[in-house]
Design an enzyme around this catalytic site. Sequence first.
Site, short mmCIF file in Angstrom:
data_model
loop_
_atom_site.label_atom_id
_atom_site.label_comp_id
_atom_site.label_asym_id
_atom_site.label_seq_id
_atom_site.Cartn_x
_atom_site.Cartn_y
_atom_site.Cartn_z
N LYS A 21 -2.40 -3.19 -12.10
CA LYS A 21 -2.54 -1.80 -11.61
C LYS A 21 -3.46 -1.02 -12.56
O LYS A 21 -4.36 -0.33 -12.12
CB LYS A 21 -1.17 -1.11 -11.52
CG LYS A 21 -0.47 -1.39 -10.20
CD LYS A 21 0.60 -0.35 -9.87
CE LYS A 21 1.85 -0.56 -10.66
NZ LYS A 21 2.98 0.26 -10.20
N GLU A 66 -1.45 -11.56 -5.08
CA GLU A 66 -2.29 -11.31 -3.89
C GLU A 66 -2.82 -9.88 -3.91
O GLU A 66 -2.06 -8.94 -4.05
CB GLU A 66 -1.46 -11.53 -2.62
CG GLU A 66 -2.26 -11.35 -1.34
CD GLU A 66 -1.40 -11.41 -0.09
OE1 GLU A 66 -1.46 -12.43 0.61
OE2 GLU A 66 -0.65 -10.44 0.16
P1 0O2 Z 1 5.54 -7.77 2.60
O1 0O2 Z 1 5.75 -7.76 1.14
O2 0O2 Z 1 6.75 -7.33 3.35
O3 0O2 Z 1 4.29 -7.09 3.02
P2 0O2 Z 1 1.86 -15.56 7.10
O4 0O2 Z 1 2.34 -16.96 7.10
O5 0O2 Z 1 0.53 -15.37 7.76
O6 0O2 Z 1 2.89 -14.58 7.57
P3 0O2 Z 1 1.05 -15.72 4.31
O7 0O2 Z 1 0.60 -17.10 4.51
O8 0O2 Z 1 1.97 -15.44 3.18
O9 0O2 Z 1 1.70 -15.12 5.60
O10 0O2 Z 1 -0.21 -14.88 3.99
P4 0O2 Z 1 -1.00 -13.70 4.62
O11 0O2 Z 1 -0.80 -13.57 6.07
O12 0O2 Z 1 -2.38 -13.86 4.13
O13 0O2 Z 1 -0.40 -12.44 3.86
C1 0O2 Z 1 0.86 -12.01 4.01
C2 0O2 Z 1 0.91 -10.52 3.78
O14 0O2 Z 1 -0.14 -9.86 4.47
C3 0O2 Z 1 2.16 -9.93 4.36
O15 0O2 Z 1 3.18 -10.01 3.45
C4 0O2 Z 1 1.76 -8.51 4.67
O16 0O2 Z 1 1.76 -7.73 3.49
C5 0O2 Z 1 0.35 -8.71 5.13
N1 0O2 Z 1 0.33 -8.97 6.57
C6 0O2 Z 1 -0.05 -10.12 7.17
N2 0O2 Z 1 0.05 -10.02 8.51
C7 0O2 Z 1 0.48 -8.78 8.78
C8 0O2 Z 1 0.77 -8.06 10.00
O17 0O2 Z 1 0.63 -8.55 11.12
N3 0O2 Z 1 1.21 -6.77 9.86
C9 0O2 Z 1 1.36 -6.18 8.64
N4 0O2 Z 1 1.79 -4.92 8.62
N5 0O2 Z 1 1.12 -6.84 7.49
C10 0O2 Z 1 0.68 -8.10 7.55
P5 0O2 Z 1 4.69 -10.19 3.90
O18 0O2 Z 1 5.16 -11.52 3.51
O19 0O2 Z 1 4.87 -9.75 5.28
O20 0O2 Z 1 5.44 -9.27 2.89
P1 0O2 Z 2 8.60 -0.53 0.12
O1 0O2 Z 2 9.79 -0.13 0.88
O2 0O2 Z 2 8.59 -1.99 -0.27
O3 0O2 Z 2 7.33 -0.10 0.77
P2 0O2 Z 2 2.79 4.06 -10.20
O4 0O2 Z 2 3.87 4.93 -10.72
O5 0O2 Z 2 1.89 4.74 -9.20
O6 0O2 Z 2 2.04 3.32 -11.24
P3 0O2 Z 2 4.69 2.78 -8.43
O7 0O2 Z 2 5.52 4.00 -8.40
O8 0O2 Z 2 5.39 1.51 -8.80
O9 0O2 Z 2 3.46 2.90 -9.39
O10 0O2 Z 2 4.14 2.65 -7.01
P4 0O2 Z 2 2.74 2.24 -6.37
O11 0O2 Z 2 1.95 1.36 -7.26
O12 0O2 Z 2 2.09 3.52 -5.96
O13 0O2 Z 2 3.13 1.46 -5.08
C1 0O2 Z 2 4.37 0.95 -4.71
C2 0O2 Z 2 4.48 0.92 -3.17
O14 0O2 Z 2 3.25 0.48 -2.64
C3 0O2 Z 2 5.51 -0.04 -2.69
O15 0O2 Z 2 6.60 0.71 -2.28
C4 0O2 Z 2 4.87 -0.70 -1.48
O16 0O2 Z 2 5.18 -0.03 -0.30
C5 0O2 Z 2 3.42 -0.51 -1.62
N1 0O2 Z 2 2.66 -1.69 -2.02
C6 0O2 Z 2 1.72 -1.69 -2.94
N2 0O2 Z 2 1.11 -2.85 -3.04
C7 0O2 Z 2 1.68 -3.66 -2.18
C8 0O2 Z 2 1.45 -5.01 -1.84
O17 0O2 Z 2 0.59 -5.71 -2.34
N3 0O2 Z 2 2.25 -5.52 -0.89
C9 0O2 Z 2 3.19 -4.77 -0.31
N4 0O2 Z 2 3.95 -5.35 0.60
N5 0O2 Z 2 3.43 -3.49 -0.62
C10 0O2 Z 2 2.67 -2.92 -1.53
P5 0O2 Z 2 8.06 0.28 -2.62
O18 0O2 Z 2 8.62 1.37 -3.44
O19 0O2 Z 2 8.14 -1.07 -3.22
O20 0O2 Z 2 8.77 0.33 -1.24
#
Ligand code: 0O2
Ligand code: 0O2
Length: 205
Positions: free
Chosen positions: A19, A138
């Site tokens: 970050k 990622e």
């Molecule tokens: P999180 O933390 O809930 O976001 P796959 O097998 O395609 O589902 P893979 O192989 O892990 O997943 O890789 P991919 O698709 O490159 O990346 C996965 C992440 O991309 C997801 O994490 C999402 O953050 C984002 N993503 C991929 N497809 C979608 C989609 O259709 N809608 C949204 N909103 N986000 C998507 P996770 O695991 O869902 O976790």
């Molecule tokens: P939820 O319900 O999982 O969405 P800072 O104080 O700004 O340095 P902080 O407070 O840790 O850092 O937060 P930051 O960096 O602003 O972002 C955290 C939120 O961003 C998470 O919310 C995620 O929603 C989203 N986020 C950021 N990067 C990713 C990513 O790569 N994948 C996914 N799935 N989400 C991401 P929370 O609080 O975890 O809640």
Amino acid sequence: MDNWDEFLSPYKQAVEELKVKLRGIRKQFTMNDDRSPIEFVTGRVKPVPSILDKMNKKKIRMDRLHCDMQDIAGLRMMCQFVDDIKKVVNIIRKRNDFRIVEEKDYISHKKPSGYRSYHVVIEYPVQTIQGERKILAEIQIRTLAMNFWATIEHSLNYKYNGDFPTEIQMRLQRAAEAAFRLDEEMSLIREEIQEAQKFFTKKKE
Ligand code: 0O2
Ligand code: 0O2
């Protein structure tokens, strides 16, 4: 898993370090009075219930978790314009503090859901008291419009557990196209927008 805290600790460290590093790129642009292709950066470690859920869905064994789940450490870089994404990816490619292991272009090849983003999977070395640990992280690079759509679709996904009613699925796909058209429209008046942004940043100083 006996000790999640211990397992996740290098991932937490990596997210905190990345970050700072990725936000540093934005800082360097603004310090030089240049427009930054990065609007903001967020990061998170995947919560344990989400890790368990994904392991279950993708049949990932515990002993292969570190190599088969690439997004335990996740960073997001948001851009104003679609063209900025390429610039950010090029900046990332040039760095030598991590190694790129995979790139996934979900912008040219959107997912069936309508999802668009550019994913870069990196191998990042974390320095621990036991020595260096390489972990996977990622980086998702997307526009603000793509992020808006993905955030809303993601929360609906929780509600329906991935099984959307056909009507909602269709509306989400249409909304994804509308978000993409918004990006295209903004790109067309990009020069105009950037000129105004430069003018107002100067005025604030
Ligand atoms: P999180 O933390 O809930 O976001 P796959 O097998 O395609 O589902 P893979 O192989 O892990 O997943 O890789 P991919 O698709 O490159 O990346 C996965 C992440 O991309 C997801 O994490 C999402 O953050 C984002 N993503 C991929 N497809 C979608 C989609 O259709 N809608 C949204 N909103 N986000 C998507 P996770 O695991 O869902 O976790
Ligand atoms: P939820 O319900 O999982 O969405 P800072 O104080 O700004 O340095 P902080 O407070 O840790 O850092 O937060 P930051 O960096 O602003 O972002 C955290 C939120 O961003 C998470 O919310 C995620 O929603 C989203 N986020 C950021 N990067 C990713 C990513 O790569 N994948 C996914 N799935 N989400 C991401 P929370 O609080 O975890 O809640």
